[in-house]
Design a protein around this motif. Structure first.
Motif, PDB file in Angstrom:
ATOM      1  N   TRP A 159     -48.251 -13.045 -41.385  1.00 29.88           N
ATOM      2  CA  TRP A 159     -49.765 -13.136 -41.354  1.00 29.88           C
ATOM      3  C   TRP A 159     -50.578 -11.320 -41.792  1.00 29.88           C
ATOM      4  O   TRP A 159     -51.663 -11.512 -42.686  1.00 29.88           O
ATOM      5  N   LEU A 160     -49.612 -10.323 -40.792  1.00 30.59           N
ATOM      6  CA  LEU A 160     -50.674  -9.044 -41.386  1.00 30.59           C
ATOM      7  C   LEU A 160     -50.428  -8.853 -43.075  1.00 30.59           C
ATOM      8  O   LEU A 160     -51.421  -8.147 -43.143  1.00 30.59           O
ATOM      9  N   VAL A 161     -49.440  -9.748 -43.897  1.00 30.86           N
ATOM     10  CA  VAL A 161     -49.429  -9.414 -45.154  1.00 30.86           C
ATOM     11  C   VAL A 161     -50.676  -9.818 -45.491  1.00 30.86           C
ATOM     12  O   VAL A 161     -50.764  -9.567 -46.556  1.00 30.86           O
ATOM     13  N   LEU A 162     -50.801 -10.860 -44.708  1.00 29.16           N
ATOM     14  CA  LEU A 162     -51.909 -11.971 -46.103  1.00 29.16           C
ATOM     15  C   LEU A 162     -53.501 -11.204 -45.740  1.00 29.16           C
ATOM     16  O   LEU A 162     -53.650 -11.392 -46.826  1.00 29.16           O
ATOM     17  N   VAL A 163     -53.353 -10.530 -44.771  1.00 27.88           N
ATOM     18  CA  VAL A 163     -54.234  -9.093 -43.935  1.00 27.88           C
ATOM     19  C   VAL A 163     -54.283  -8.563 -45.662  1.00 27.88           C
ATOM     20  O   VAL A 163     -55.161  -7.743 -45.837  1.00 27.88           O
ATOM     21  N   ASP A 164     -53.520  -7.799 -45.409  1.00 29.58           N
ATOM     22  CA  ASP A 164     -53.045  -6.560 -45.938  1.00 29.58           C
ATOM     23  C   ASP A 164     -53.624  -6.441 -47.450  1.00 29.58           C
ATOM     24  O   ASP A 164     -53.641  -6.183 -48.804  1.00 29.58           O
ATOM     25  N   GLU A 165     -52.878  -8.018 -48.062  1.00 28.46           N
ATOM     26  CA  GLU A 165     -53.359  -8.640 -49.504  1.00 28.46           C
ATOM     27  C   GLU A 165     -55.169  -9.059 -49.823  1.00 28.46           C
ATOM     28  O   GLU A 165     -54.850  -9.428 -50.342  1.00 28.46           O
ATOM     29  N   GLY A 166     -55.450  -8.658 -48.967  1.00 24.76           N
ATOM     30  CA  GLY A 166     -56.529  -9.956 -49.168  1.00 24.76           C
ATOM     31  C   GLY A 166     -57.001 -10.996 -48.832  1.00 24.76           C
ATOM     32  O   GLY A 166     -58.025 -11.761 -49.285  1.00 24.76           O
ATOM     33  N   ARG A 167     -56.262 -11.698 -48.449  1.00 25.94           N
ATOM     34  CA  ARG A 167     -56.296 -13.227 -48.901  1.00 25.94           C
ATOM     35  C   ARG A 167     -56.517 -13.397 -47.584  1.00 25.94           C
ATOM     36  O   ARG A 167     -56.511 -14.652 -46.554  1.00 25.94           O
ATOM     37  N   SER A 192     -63.619  -9.045 -42.482  1.00 26.27           N
ATOM     38  CA  SER A 192     -62.176  -8.276 -43.220  1.00 26.27           C
ATOM     39  C   SER A 192     -62.240  -7.298 -43.886  1.00 26.27           C
ATOM     40  O   SER A 192     -62.024  -5.822 -43.967  1.00 26.27           O
ATOM     41  N   GLU A 193     -63.309  -7.947 -44.775  1.00 30.24           N
ATOM     42  CA  GLU A 193     -64.047  -6.595 -45.752  1.00 30.24           C
ATOM     43  C   GLU A 193     -64.205  -5.997 -45.128  1.00 30.24           C
ATOM     44  O   GLU A 193     -64.215  -4.577 -45.305  1.00 30.24           O
ATOM     45  N   LYS A 194     -65.307  -5.721 -43.636  1.00 32.69           N
ATOM     46  CA  LYS A 194     -65.682  -4.369 -43.850  1.00 32.69           C
ATOM     47  C   LYS A 194     -65.019  -3.552 -42.814  1.00 32.69           C
ATOM     48  O   LYS A 194     -64.916  -2.229 -43.041  1.00 32.69           O
ATOM     49  N   VAL A 195     -63.917  -3.943 -42.320  1.00 33.20           N
ATOM     50  CA  VAL A 195     -63.044  -3.296 -41.009  1.00 33.20           C
ATOM     51  C   VAL A 195     -61.248  -2.417 -41.659  1.00 33.20           C
ATOM     52  O   VAL A 195     -61.123  -1.998 -41.711  1.00 33.20           O
ATOM     53  N   ARG A 196     -61.027  -3.936 -42.588  1.00 31.65           N
ATOM     54  CA  ARG A 196     -59.876  -4.166 -42.844  1.00 31.65           C
ATOM     55  C   ARG A 196     -59.673  -3.164 -44.145  1.00 31.65           C
ATOM     56  O   ARG A 196     -58.317  -2.743 -44.033  1.00 31.65           O
ATOM     57  N   VAL A 197     -60.646  -3.440 -45.040  1.00 30.81           N
ATOM     58  CA  VAL A 197     -59.998  -3.000 -46.823  1.00 30.81           C
ATOM     59  C   VAL A 197     -60.251  -1.255 -46.688  1.00 30.81           C
ATOM     60  O   VAL A 197     -59.616  -0.616 -47.029  1.00 30.81           O
ATOM     61  N   PRO A 198     -60.976  -0.158 -45.976  1.00 34.01           N
ATOM     62  CA  PRO A 198     -61.070   0.634 -46.039  1.00 34.01           C
ATOM     63  C   PRO A 198     -60.037   1.235 -45.631  1.00 34.01           C
ATOM     64  O   PRO A 198     -59.665   2.807 -45.570  1.00 34.01           O
ATOM     65  N   LEU A 199     -59.022   0.689 -44.139  1.00 34.20           N
ATOM     66  CA  LEU A 199     -57.582   1.823 -44.039  1.00 34.20           C
ATOM     67  C   LEU A 199     -57.039   1.318 -45.324  1.00 34.20           C
ATOM     68  O   LEU A 199     -55.766   2.861 -45.255  1.00 34.20           O
ATOM     69  N   GLY A 200     -57.252   0.861 -46.710  1.00 35.75           N
ATOM     70  CA  GLY A 200     -56.060   0.915 -47.790  1.00 35.75           C
ATOM     71  C   GLY A 200     -54.978   0.038 -47.597  1.00 35.75           C
ATOM     72  O   GLY A 200     -54.446  -0.347 -46.711  1.00 35.75           O
ATOM     73  N   ALA A 202     -50.864  -0.780 -46.712  1.00 32.91           N
ATOM     74  CA  ALA A 202     -50.064  -0.820 -45.541  1.00 32.91           C
ATOM     75  C   ALA A 202     -49.043  -0.138 -45.718  1.00 32.91           C
ATOM     76  O   ALA A 202     -47.975  -0.316 -47.001  1.00 32.91           O
ATOM     77  N   LEU A 203     -49.016   1.024 -45.613  1.00 36.40           N
ATOM     78  CA  LEU A 203     -47.390   2.097 -46.095  1.00 36.40           C
ATOM     79  C   LEU A 203     -45.841   1.213 -45.797  1.00 36.40           C
ATOM     80  O   LEU A 203     -45.268   1.210 -46.244  1.00 36.40           O
ATOM     81  N   PHE A 225     -46.848  -3.842 -32.791  1.00 33.44           N
ATOM     82  CA  PHE A 225     -46.159  -2.856 -34.655  1.00 33.44           C
ATOM     83  C   PHE A 225     -46.454  -1.960 -34.513  1.00 33.44           C
ATOM     84  O   PHE A 225     -48.020  -1.849 -34.702  1.00 33.44           O
ATOM     85  N   ARG A 226     -45.971  -0.788 -34.973  1.00 26.89           N
ATOM     86  CA  ARG A 226     -46.286   1.016 -35.193  1.00 26.89           C
ATOM     87  C   ARG A 226     -46.921   0.909 -36.923  1.00 26.89           C
ATOM     88  O   ARG A 226     -45.398   0.660 -37.491  1.00 26.89           O
ATOM     89  N   THR A 227     -48.554   1.071 -37.860  1.00 24.56           N
ATOM     90  CA  THR A 227     -48.214   0.607 -38.992  1.00 24.56           C
ATOM     91  C   THR A 227     -48.901   2.201 -39.514  1.00 24.56           C
ATOM     92  O   THR A 227     -49.988   2.559 -38.762  1.00 24.56           O
ATOM     93  N   ARG A 228     -48.777   2.413 -40.788  1.00 26.81           N
ATOM     94  CA  ARG A 228     -48.976   3.256 -41.825  1.00 26.81           C
ATOM     95  C   ARG A 228     -50.219   2.643 -42.769  1.00 26.81           C
ATOM     96  O   ARG A 228     -49.184   2.027 -43.461  1.00 26.81           O
ATOM     97  N   PHE A 229     -51.737   2.998 -42.605  1.00 25.40           N
ATOM     98  CA  PHE A 229     -52.086   2.746 -44.031  1.00 25.40           C
ATOM     99  C   PHE A 229     -52.347   3.804 -44.562  1.00 25.40           C
ATOM    100  O   PHE A 229     -52.706   5.144 -44.744  1.00 25.40           O
ATOM    101  N   ALA A 230     -52.773   4.097 -45.932  1.00 22.84           N
ATOM    102  CA  ALA A 230     -52.995   4.713 -46.540  1.00 22.84           C
ATOM    103  C   ALA A 230     -54.338   5.843 -46.466  1.00 22.84           C
ATOM    104  O   ALA A 230     -54.445   6.937 -46.280  1.00 22.84           O
ATOM    105  N   ASN A 231     -54.966   5.616 -45.804  1.00 25.86           N
ATOM    106  CA  ASN A 231     -56.503   6.140 -45.224  1.00 25.86           C
ATOM    107  C   ASN A 231     -56.280   6.064 -43.592  1.00 25.86           C
ATOM    108  O   ASN A 231     -57.219   6.886 -42.939  1.00 25.86           O
ATOM    109  N   LYS A 232     -55.120   6.021 -42.966  1.00 32.95           N
ATOM    110  CA  LYS A 232     -55.050   6.080 -41.695  1.00 32.95           C
ATOM    111  C   LYS A 232     -53.284   5.931 -41.250  1.00 32.95           C
ATOM    112  O   LYS A 232     -52.161   5.228 -41.706  1.00 32.95           O
TER     113      LYS A 232
END
Length: 256
Positions: A159-167, A192-200, A202-203, A225-232
């Motif tokens: 489910w988190l992958v769907l969010v990562d991909e903006g689906r 989601s556009e306002k909150v998730r997208v700015p994180l970049g 998921a690495l 999960f412990r997650t690393r994002f491009a912008n966090k």
């Protein structure tokens, strides 16, 4: 009617505002540091004054009366222990104000609350998280249970992958019925556009723990999960899931 017509107390309104975000009595109690008995008393009085049989219906009517049509979301269940009733002092209602069912100022909610935990995703808060790598392990509260159920963890990860991909539409369809009753697909997509997208992007995403939250009606599975994002550099994603229609559906998620 308006909230004045019902003569609700500020404590009753405060409790209903958390209910409309997707909390249930137990998670409201954890959030406010009170006992479940106290919360149930508030909800019962509010239902009586508003002449309704459901706490969620009472919460919905208050939301309409206050004229707040913003997204609702589950507040994090937190790690407080339920304790004895707190003294009736201003801090209970004044120092923890909750105006309407709008966006909270703590972690920004990414997923929208559920009628389960109720919010449950109730549902989404995002917040800046101090560097976990530098924090002493003793400061991190241990989960109630870390036994891993592969099916639950996999459902949360997919489910988190769907969010990562903006689906957004697909991820919305993967939420619980109560979540969708409280939040439209457009609200979810806009948030989601306002909150998730700015994180970049998921690495990396590493499983941390899974625990069962024994909240009514049937309990929830909470996966971290412990997650690393491009912008966090580092964040903790907490996904709450409920068994529904023969599979696991997301009831709430926070990113801290």
């Amino acid at each position: 009617m308006t909230d004045m017509d019902w003569a609700l107390t500020e404590k009753e309104k405060q409790t209903l505002r958390l209910i409309v975000r997707g909390h249930d009595a137990k998670s409201v109690a954890r959030n406010l540091g009170l006992s479940v008995h106290t919360i149930n008393e508030r909800l019962r009085d509010a239902r009586r004054k508003m002449a309704v049989s459901s706490s969620r219906e009472a919460a919905r009517l208050l939301l309409e009366a206050e004229g707040d049509d913003t997204m609702t979301s589950p507040d994090s269940l937190g790690d407080k222990e339920i304790r004895a009733d707190a003294p009736d002092i201003p801090v209970d209602q004044d120092s923890v104000p909750i105006s309407g069912a709008g966006r909270v100022t703590r972690p920004f909610w990414i997923i929208i609350g559920v009628a389960l935990m109720t919010l449950a995703l109730g549902l989404l808060a995002l917040a800046a998280l101090p560097q976990l790598a530098s924090a002493p392990a003793s400061q991190t509260p241990a989960p109630a249970s870390t036994a891993q159920n592969p099916a639950v963890v996999d459902a949360a990860r997919q489910w988190l992958v769907l969010v990562d991909e903006g689906r957004w539409d697909e991820s919305y369809r993967g939420t619980t019925t109560s979540f969708r009753q409280l939040n439209t697909a457009k609200v979810w997509a806009d948030t989601s556009e306002k909150v998730r997208v700015p994180l970049g992007a998921a690495l990396s995403r590493i499983f941390v723990s899974q625990e069962n939250l024994p909240a009514p009606p049937a309990g929830y599975e909470v996966v971290k999960f412990r997650t690393r994002f491009a912008n966090k550099v580092e964040a903790i994603e907490t996904v709450s899931l409920d068994r529904e229609e023969g599979g696991w559906r997301v009831a709430g998620v926070t990113i801290e």
